[in-house]
Design an enzyme around this catalytic site. Structure first.
Site, PDB file in Angstrom:
ATOM      1  N   ILE A 164      -0.805  -4.655  -5.922  1.00  0.00           N
ATOM      2  CA  ILE A 164      -1.610  -4.580  -4.694  1.00  0.00           C
ATOM      3  C   ILE A 164      -0.663  -4.295  -3.529  1.00  0.00           C
ATOM      4  O   ILE A 164       0.341  -4.980  -3.349  1.00  0.00           O
ATOM      5  CB  ILE A 164      -2.337  -5.922  -4.445  1.00  0.00           C
ATOM      6  CG1 ILE A 164      -3.214  -6.267  -5.652  1.00  0.00           C
ATOM      7  CG2 ILE A 164      -3.155  -5.869  -3.161  1.00  0.00           C
ATOM      8  CD1 ILE A 164      -4.271  -5.215  -5.953  1.00  0.00           C
ATOM      9  N   LEU A 165      -0.959  -3.275  -2.753  1.00  0.00           N
ATOM     10  CA  LEU A 165      -0.121  -2.906  -1.612  1.00  0.00           C
ATOM     11  C   LEU A 165      -0.419  -3.883  -0.469  1.00  0.00           C
ATOM     12  O   LEU A 165      -1.578  -4.147  -0.148  1.00  0.00           O
ATOM     13  CB  LEU A 165      -0.409  -1.458  -1.211  1.00  0.00           C
ATOM     14  CG  LEU A 165      -0.075  -0.444  -2.321  1.00  0.00           C
ATOM     15  CD1 LEU A 165      -0.639   0.918  -1.990  1.00  0.00           C
ATOM     16  CD2 LEU A 165       1.440  -0.369  -2.526  1.00  0.00           C
ATOM     17  N   ASN A 170      -6.056   5.837  -3.618  1.00  0.00           N
ATOM     18  CA  ASN A 170      -5.911   5.216  -4.933  1.00  0.00           C
ATOM     19  C   ASN A 170      -6.977   5.784  -5.855  1.00  0.00           C
ATOM     20  O   ASN A 170      -8.043   6.190  -5.411  1.00  0.00           O
ATOM     21  CB  ASN A 170      -6.100   3.698  -4.810  1.00  0.00           C
ATOM     22  CG  ASN A 170      -5.961   2.987  -6.155  1.00  0.00           C
ATOM     23  OD1 ASN A 170      -5.001   3.201  -6.883  1.00  0.00           O
ATOM     24  ND2 ASN A 170      -6.954   2.163  -6.490  1.00  0.00           N
ATOM     25  N   THR A 171      -6.674   5.837  -7.131  1.00  0.00           N
ATOM     26  CA  THR A 171      -7.671   6.230  -8.105  1.00  0.00           C
ATOM     27  C   THR A 171      -7.933   5.040  -9.022  1.00  0.00           C
ATOM     28  O   THR A 171      -7.008   4.337  -9.407  1.00  0.00           O
ATOM     29  CB  THR A 171      -7.222   7.467  -8.910  1.00  0.00           C
ATOM     30  OG1 THR A 171      -8.233   7.769  -9.864  1.00  0.00           O
ATOM     31  CG2 THR A 171      -5.897   7.279  -9.599  1.00  0.00           C
ATOM     32  N   HIS A 172      -9.220   4.791  -9.262  1.00  0.00           N
ATOM     33  CA  HIS A 172      -9.617   3.607 -10.036  1.00  0.00           C
ATOM     34  C   HIS A 172     -10.575   4.042 -11.146  1.00  0.00           C
ATOM     35  O   HIS A 172     -11.512   4.809 -10.871  1.00  0.00           O
ATOM     36  CB  HIS A 172     -10.299   2.591  -9.107  1.00  0.00           C
ATOM     37  CG  HIS A 172     -10.733   1.344  -9.805  1.00  0.00           C
ATOM     38  ND1 HIS A 172      -9.833   0.378 -10.213  1.00  0.00           N
ATOM     39  CD2 HIS A 172     -11.964   0.908 -10.189  1.00  0.00           C
ATOM     40  CE1 HIS A 172     -10.502  -0.599 -10.823  1.00  0.00           C
ATOM     41  NE2 HIS A 172     -11.784  -0.306 -10.813  1.00  0.00           N
ATOM     42  N   ASP A 185      -7.445   0.032   1.445  1.00  0.00           N
ATOM     43  CA  ASP A 185      -7.494  -0.867   2.618  1.00  0.00           C
ATOM     44  C   ASP A 185      -6.909  -2.205   2.180  1.00  0.00           C
ATOM     45  O   ASP A 185      -6.286  -2.303   1.118  1.00  0.00           O
ATOM     46  CB  ASP A 185      -8.923  -0.971   3.188  1.00  0.00           C
ATOM     47  CG  ASP A 185      -9.879  -1.715   2.258  1.00  0.00           C
ATOM     48  OD1 ASP A 185     -11.068  -1.770   2.578  1.00  0.00           O
ATOM     49  OD2 ASP A 185      -9.424  -2.229   1.208  1.00  0.00           O
ATOM     50  N   GLY A 197      -8.152  -4.751   0.978  1.00  0.00           N
ATOM     51  CA  GLY A 197      -8.796  -5.450  -0.148  1.00  0.00           C
ATOM     52  C   GLY A 197      -8.299  -4.898  -1.467  1.00  0.00           C
ATOM     53  O   GLY A 197      -7.394  -4.068  -1.510  1.00  0.00           O
ATOM     54  N   ASP A 210      -9.255  -2.497  -4.232  1.00  0.00           N
ATOM     55  CA  ASP A 210     -10.182  -1.414  -4.613  1.00  0.00           C
ATOM     56  C   ASP A 210     -11.430  -1.401  -3.736  1.00  0.00           C
ATOM     57  O   ASP A 210     -12.536  -1.099  -4.207  1.00  0.00           O
ATOM     58  CB  ASP A 210     -10.575  -1.570  -6.095  1.00  0.00           C
ATOM     59  CG  ASP A 210      -9.361  -1.483  -7.011  1.00  0.00           C
ATOM     60  OD1 ASP A 210      -9.345  -2.193  -8.027  1.00  0.00           O
ATOM     61  OD2 ASP A 210      -8.434  -0.716  -6.688  1.00  0.00           O
TER      62      ASP A 210
HETATM   63  C1  GRF Z   1      -5.628   5.408 -14.495  1.00  0.00           C
HETATM   64  O1  GRF Z   1      -6.881   5.421 -15.152  1.00  0.00           O
HETATM   65  C2  GRF Z   1      -5.723   4.599 -13.231  1.00  0.00           C
HETATM   66  O2  GRF Z   1      -6.958   4.734 -12.564  1.00  0.00           O
HETATM   67  C3  GRF Z   1      -5.587   3.201 -13.771  1.00  0.00           C
HETATM   68  O3  GRF Z   1      -4.602   3.298 -14.787  1.00  0.00           O
HETATM   69  C4  GRF Z   1      -4.601   4.620 -15.290  1.00  0.00           C
HETATM   70  C5  GRF Z   1      -3.218   5.175 -15.106  1.00  0.00           C
HETATM   71  O4  GRF Z   1      -3.103   6.272 -15.900  1.00  0.00           O
HETATM   72  N1  GRF Z   1      -5.200   2.277 -12.740  1.00  0.00           N
HETATM   73  P1  GRF Z   1      -1.784   7.217 -15.776  1.00  0.00           P
HETATM   74  O5  GRF Z   1      -0.590   6.277 -15.613  1.00  0.00           O
HETATM   75  O6  GRF Z   1      -1.974   8.090 -14.589  1.00  0.00           O
HETATM   76  O7  GRF Z   1      -1.773   7.976 -17.076  1.00  0.00           O
END
Ligand code: GRF
Length: 202
Positions: free
Chosen positions: A94-95, A109-111, A143, A145, A147
């Site tokens: 967590i940043l 961020n990607t979740h 932000d 929080g 995610d």
């Molecule tokens: C991604 O699905 C990301 O959303 C999640 O962990 C995975 C990381 O995959 N937090 P990679 O390291 O980019 O292959």
């Protein structure tokens, strides 16, 4: 735009960005990865950066007296590369306040779930356990929080009866990688405005 990408694992999202930039060219795509940061050594994400000749840095929590000191060190290391945008792609920490004080509003961020459902470190497992019929991935601004920041884009993935966590996560990552590449390129080329919970990209 100058990107610093933060990773903690296999780095396939990072690789998707590197491949898109190599294929389109920095000018056309609108961004280049200037450094890759990690919270741990010996992960494939760092090897992918090294193979691409991109500088890397590692900030391990255990090398610092406190989480806040680690966060400040991560921010300092990141700032050294003067990023326009920070991309957390599978970064599993967590940043904190210091990092967000410097990069809040320009950190995405990607979740691997459809936020606000299933935030946190086990979004895929939690969605599967809940019995959802569709899940997916979310690219959002970070932000203070977990995610919870303004959502930029989402992709939907069907859940199959035979899915286990890794099969479903792999299928989500296929969508996630292309969504991240598309979103980062748009933000870089067109700029953006964050208006409350909404993100406007002209
Ligand atoms: C991604 O699905 C990301 O959303 C999640 O962990 C995975 C990381 O995959 N937090 P990679 O390291 O980019 O292959």
């Amino acid at each position: 735009a100058r990107l610093v990408v933060l990773v903690s694992g296999s780095g396939t999202n990072l690789q998707a960005l590197l491949d898109a930039i190599a294929a389109e060219g920095v000018d056309s795509y609108g961004a280049e990865v200037v450094a890759v940061g990690a919270d741990r050594e010996g992960i494939e994400g760092l090897e992918r950066a090294e193979r691409a000749g991109i500088p890397t840095f590692v900030c391990r929590v255990k090398d610092h007296g406190s989480r806040a000191e680690w966060d400040a060190a991560l921010a300092e290391a990141t700032a050294g590369y003067e990023p326009d945008l920070v991309v957390s792609a599978g970064f599993m920490k967590i940043l904190g306040d210091e990092f967000l004080a410097r990069f809040g509003g320009r950190c995405v961020n990607t979740h691997p779930a459809l936020l606000p459902s299933f935030p946190g470190a086990h979004g895929v497992r939690d969605a599967l356990a809940h019995g959802v019929r569709v899940t997916g991935c979310t690219v959002h601004f970070v932000d203070d929080g977990v995610d919870t920041g303004p959502i930029i884009a989402q992709g939907v993935v069907e859940v199959r009866d035979e899915d286990d966590e890794s099969a479903l996560h792999e299928r989500i990552k296929e969508v996630e990688r292309s969504l991240l590449v598309e979103v980062v390129g748009r933000l870089a080329r067109h700029g953006y405005r964050i208006e409350g919970r909404k993100v406007r990209i002209p």
